[in-house]
Design a protein around this motif. Structure first.
Motif, PDB file in Angstrom:
ATOM      1  N   UNK A  21       0.850  -1.210   0.000  1.00  0.00           N
ATOM      2  CA  UNK A  21       0.000   0.000   0.000  1.00  0.00           C
ATOM      3  C   UNK A  21       0.876   1.246   0.000  1.00  0.00           C
ATOM      4  N   UNK A  22       1.921   1.209   0.768  1.00  0.00           N
ATOM      5  CA  UNK A  22       2.825   2.360   0.838  1.00  0.00           C
ATOM      6  C   UNK A  22       3.357   2.723  -0.557  1.00  0.00           C
ATOM      7  N   UNK A  23       3.687   1.692  -1.341  1.00  0.00           N
ATOM      8  CA  UNK A  23       4.189   1.934  -2.699  1.00  0.00           C
ATOM      9  C   UNK A  23       3.129   2.659  -3.538  1.00  0.00           C
ATOM     10  N   UNK A  24       1.871   2.303  -3.336  1.00  0.00           N
ATOM     11  CA  UNK A  24       0.773   2.961  -4.088  1.00  0.00           C
ATOM     12  C   UNK A  24       0.618   4.414  -3.637  1.00  0.00           C
ATOM     13  N   UNK A  25       0.755   4.632  -2.321  1.00  0.00           N
ATOM     14  CA  UNK A  25       0.607   5.998  -1.793  1.00  0.00           C
ATOM     15  C   UNK A  25       1.726   6.881  -2.339  1.00  0.00           C
ATOM     16  N   UNK A  26       2.924   6.308  -2.428  1.00  0.00           N
ATOM     17  CA  UNK A  26       4.075   7.055  -2.949  1.00  0.00           C
ATOM     18  C   UNK A  26       3.841   7.401  -4.421  1.00  0.00           C
ATOM     19  N   UNK A  27       3.282   6.453  -5.156  1.00  0.00           N
ATOM     20  CA  UNK A  27       3.026   6.665  -6.585  1.00  0.00           C
ATOM     21  C   UNK A  27       2.097   7.859  -6.829  1.00  0.00           C
ATOM     22  N   UNK A  28       1.141   8.076  -5.923  1.00  0.00           N
ATOM     23  CA  UNK A  28       0.179   9.184  -6.092  1.00  0.00           C
ATOM     24  C   UNK A  28       0.629  10.483  -5.431  1.00  0.00           C
ATOM     25  N   UNK A  29       1.762  10.449  -4.702  1.00  0.00           N
ATOM     26  CA  UNK A  29       2.244  11.654  -4.026  1.00  0.00           C
ATOM     27  C   UNK A  29       3.109  12.476  -4.935  1.00  0.00           C
ATOM     28  N   UNK A  30       3.779  13.525  -4.437  1.00  0.00           N
ATOM     29  CA  UNK A  30       3.713  13.972  -3.048  1.00  0.00           C
ATOM     30  C   UNK A  30       2.407  14.743  -2.779  1.00  0.00           C
ATOM     31  N   UNK A  31       2.162  15.022  -1.508  1.00  0.00           N
ATOM     32  CA  UNK A  31       0.877  15.580  -1.076  1.00  0.00           C
ATOM     33  C   UNK A  31       1.028  16.988  -0.499  1.00  0.00           C
ATOM     34  N   UNK A  32      -0.022  17.797  -0.721  1.00  0.00           N
ATOM     35  CA  UNK A  32      -0.055  19.134  -0.106  1.00  0.00           C
ATOM     36  C   UNK A  32      -0.404  19.026   1.370  1.00  0.00           C
ATOM     37  N   UNK A  33      -1.286  18.079   1.682  1.00  0.00           N
ATOM     38  CA  UNK A  33      -1.698  17.886   3.084  1.00  0.00           C
ATOM     39  C   UNK A  33      -1.916  16.408   3.356  1.00  0.00           C
ATOM     40  N   UNK A  34      -1.508  15.966   4.532  1.00  0.00           N
ATOM     41  CA  UNK A  34      -1.829  14.605   4.982  1.00  0.00           C
ATOM     42  C   UNK A  34      -2.714  14.733   6.215  1.00  0.00           C
ATOM     43  N   UNK A  35      -3.872  14.060   6.158  1.00  0.00           N
ATOM     44  CA  UNK A  35      -4.784  14.063   7.304  1.00  0.00           C
ATOM     45  C   UNK A  35      -4.905  12.625   7.796  1.00  0.00           C
ATOM     46  N   UNK A  36      -4.842  12.437   9.101  1.00  0.00           N
ATOM     47  CA  UNK A  36      -4.960  11.081   9.632  1.00  0.00           C
ATOM     48  C   UNK A  36      -5.786  11.066  10.907  1.00  0.00           C
ATOM     49  N   UNK A  37      -6.909  10.380  10.805  1.00  0.00           N
ATOM     50  CA  UNK A  37      -7.783  10.149  11.958  1.00  0.00           C
ATOM     51  C   UNK A  37      -7.640   8.683  12.370  1.00  0.00           C
ATOM     52  N   UNK A  38      -6.552   8.047  11.894  1.00  0.00           N
ATOM     53  CA  UNK A  38      -6.355   6.603  12.124  1.00  0.00           C
ATOM     54  C   UNK A  38      -6.324   6.298  13.617  1.00  0.00           C
ATOM     55  N   UNK A  39      -6.975   5.216  13.982  1.00  0.00           N
ATOM     56  CA  UNK A  39      -7.026   4.798  15.387  1.00  0.00           C
ATOM     57  C   UNK A  39      -6.984   3.277  15.441  1.00  0.00           C
ATOM     58  N   UNK A  40      -6.339   2.719  16.465  1.00  0.00           N
ATOM     59  CA  UNK A  40      -6.340   1.265  16.597  1.00  0.00           C
ATOM     60  C   UNK A  40      -7.684   0.782  17.120  1.00  0.00           C
ATOM     61  N   UNK A  41      -7.963  -0.509  16.969  1.00  0.00           N
ATOM     62  CA  UNK A  41      -9.123  -1.116  17.638  1.00  0.00           C
ATOM     63  C   UNK A  41      -8.846  -0.988  19.131  1.00  0.00           C
ATOM     64  N   UNK A  42      -9.772  -0.428  19.890  1.00  0.00           N
ATOM     65  CA  UNK A  42      -9.466  -0.247  21.310  1.00  0.00           C
ATOM     66  C   UNK A  42      -9.741  -1.540  22.091  1.00  0.00           C
ATOM     67  N   UNK A  43      -8.913  -1.727  23.132  1.00  0.00           N
ATOM     68  CA  UNK A  43      -9.027  -2.945  23.946  1.00  0.00           C
ATOM     69  C   UNK A  43      -9.644  -2.636  25.312  1.00  0.00           C
ATOM     70  N   UNK A  44      -9.679  -1.328  25.656  1.00  0.00           N
ATOM     71  CA  UNK A  44     -10.120  -0.953  26.999  1.00  0.00           C
ATOM     72  C   UNK A  44      -8.940  -0.805  27.945  1.00  0.00           C
ATOM     73  N   UNK A  45      -7.794  -1.332  27.541  1.00  0.00           N
ATOM     74  CA  UNK A  45      -6.575  -1.170  28.350  1.00  0.00           C
ATOM     75  C   UNK A  45      -5.883   0.095  27.852  1.00  0.00           C
ATOM     76  N   UNK A  46      -5.897   1.130  28.671  1.00  0.00           N
ATOM     77  CA  UNK A  46      -5.431   2.444  28.226  1.00  0.00           C
ATOM     78  C   UNK A  46      -3.974   2.425  27.769  1.00  0.00           C
ATOM     79  N   UNK A  47      -3.132   1.657  28.462  1.00  0.00           N
ATOM     80  CA  UNK A  47      -1.711   1.607  28.080  1.00  0.00           C
ATOM     81  C   UNK A  47      -1.547   0.980  26.700  1.00  0.00           C
ATOM     82  N   UNK A  48      -2.247  -0.130  26.471  1.00  0.00           N
ATOM     83  CA  UNK A  48      -2.159  -0.810  25.171  1.00  0.00           C
ATOM     84  C   UNK A  48      -2.688   0.115  24.081  1.00  0.00           C
ATOM     85  N   UNK A  49      -3.843   0.729  24.338  1.00  0.00           N
ATOM     86  CA  UNK A  49      -4.482   1.572  23.311  1.00  0.00           C
ATOM     87  C   UNK A  49      -3.626   2.791  22.961  1.00  0.00           C
ATOM     88  N   UNK A  50      -3.076   3.451  23.970  1.00  0.00           N
ATOM     89  CA  UNK A  50      -2.271   4.648  23.675  1.00  0.00           C
ATOM     90  C   UNK A  50      -0.968   4.254  22.980  1.00  0.00           C
TER      91      UNK A  50
END
Ligand SMILES: C[S@@+](CC[C@H](N)C(=O)[O-])C[C@H]1O[C@@H](n2cnc3c(N)ncnc32)[C@H](O)[C@@H]1O
Length: 199
Positions: A99-128
């Motif tokens: 996927x990274x190779x595909x993202x590079x192919x379409x770049x470079x970018x004016x702005x990168x936005x990321x709301x990415x979040x892991x699946x939460x487990x309820x364990x704050x240390x693991x999640x953070x």
């Protein structure tokens, strides 16, 4: 009671539904862009952790105004029907070699936005810890794929590590700061790190 925490959450959810957005998170990007002017019409934007697609749709409609390009990547497909014509979608791990190779192919970018979040487990240390790892990966991506003068916004769960990520961003951007939009749920421990004007 009229203005409880969940009432506030519900008003954003209802508004999103009425305006055709699949998630209430759209109002976080709206406020981030209103206050920091990250994206302008005609920009090439990378949206990491894009599903179900509110940030992508808002960027298409209101920020690039149907001009420019949005590359949207998520482990899950976007829930947009139709997918806007400015959008190129990739389904998979944004940080995998393929996927990274595909993202590079379409770049470079004016702005990168990321709301990415892991699946939460309820364990704050693991999640953070997982959230910090995702945020670091997006900063690495920005180092390579963001244009000079480009902007970045990333979500991170607050747990201490955000200070180190912000420190790294300060070496990469002329300005970097933490920002908590009003649309974040009151009981949420997420915050957004914003980098402006890449060196
Ligand atoms: C809070 S949601 C994003 C909501 C989106 N901004 C919107 O407005 O519709 C977080 C997303 O991050 C995605 N995600 C987490 N890790 C990822 C990874 N390694 N690669 C791609 N997407 C990832 C999840 O699949 C999830 O859909």
């Amino acid at each position: 009671m009229a203005n409880s925490r969940r009432d506030k959450a519900d008003s954003y959810t209802l508004k999103a539904r009425k305006e055709g957005y699949p998630a209430r998170s759209v109002y976080k990007l709206e406020e981030i862009n209103q206050t920091h002017k990250l994206i302008k019409p005609g920009d090439t934007v990378l949206d990491v952790g894009a599903a179900p697609g509110s940030w992508t749709l808002f960027t298409h409609r209101e920020l690039i105004k149907g001009k420019g390009k949005i590359v949207s990547v998520d482990l899950n497909p976007l829930n947009l029907n139709p997918v806007p014509p400015t959008v190129i979608e990739f389904t998979g791990d944004a940080f995998s070699k393929e996927i990274r190779a595909q993202l590079v192919e379409h770049g470079p970018y004016d702005t990168i936005i990321s709301d990415a979040a892991p699946m939460t487990t309820g364990n704050r240390t693991v999640d953070t810890t997982r959230s910090e790892w995702l945020a670091e990966q997006v900063v690495f991506l920005a180092e390579e794929q963001l244009k000079v003068h480009g902007n970045l916004v990333i979500k991170i769960f607050q747990g201490g590590g955000q200070e180190q990520v912000l420190k790294n961003m300060r070496t990469l951007f002329n300005k970097a700061k933490a920002f908590k939009p009003k649309a974040c749920r009151d009981d949420s421990f997420e915050i957004y790190l914003i980098g402006l004007d890449k060196k």
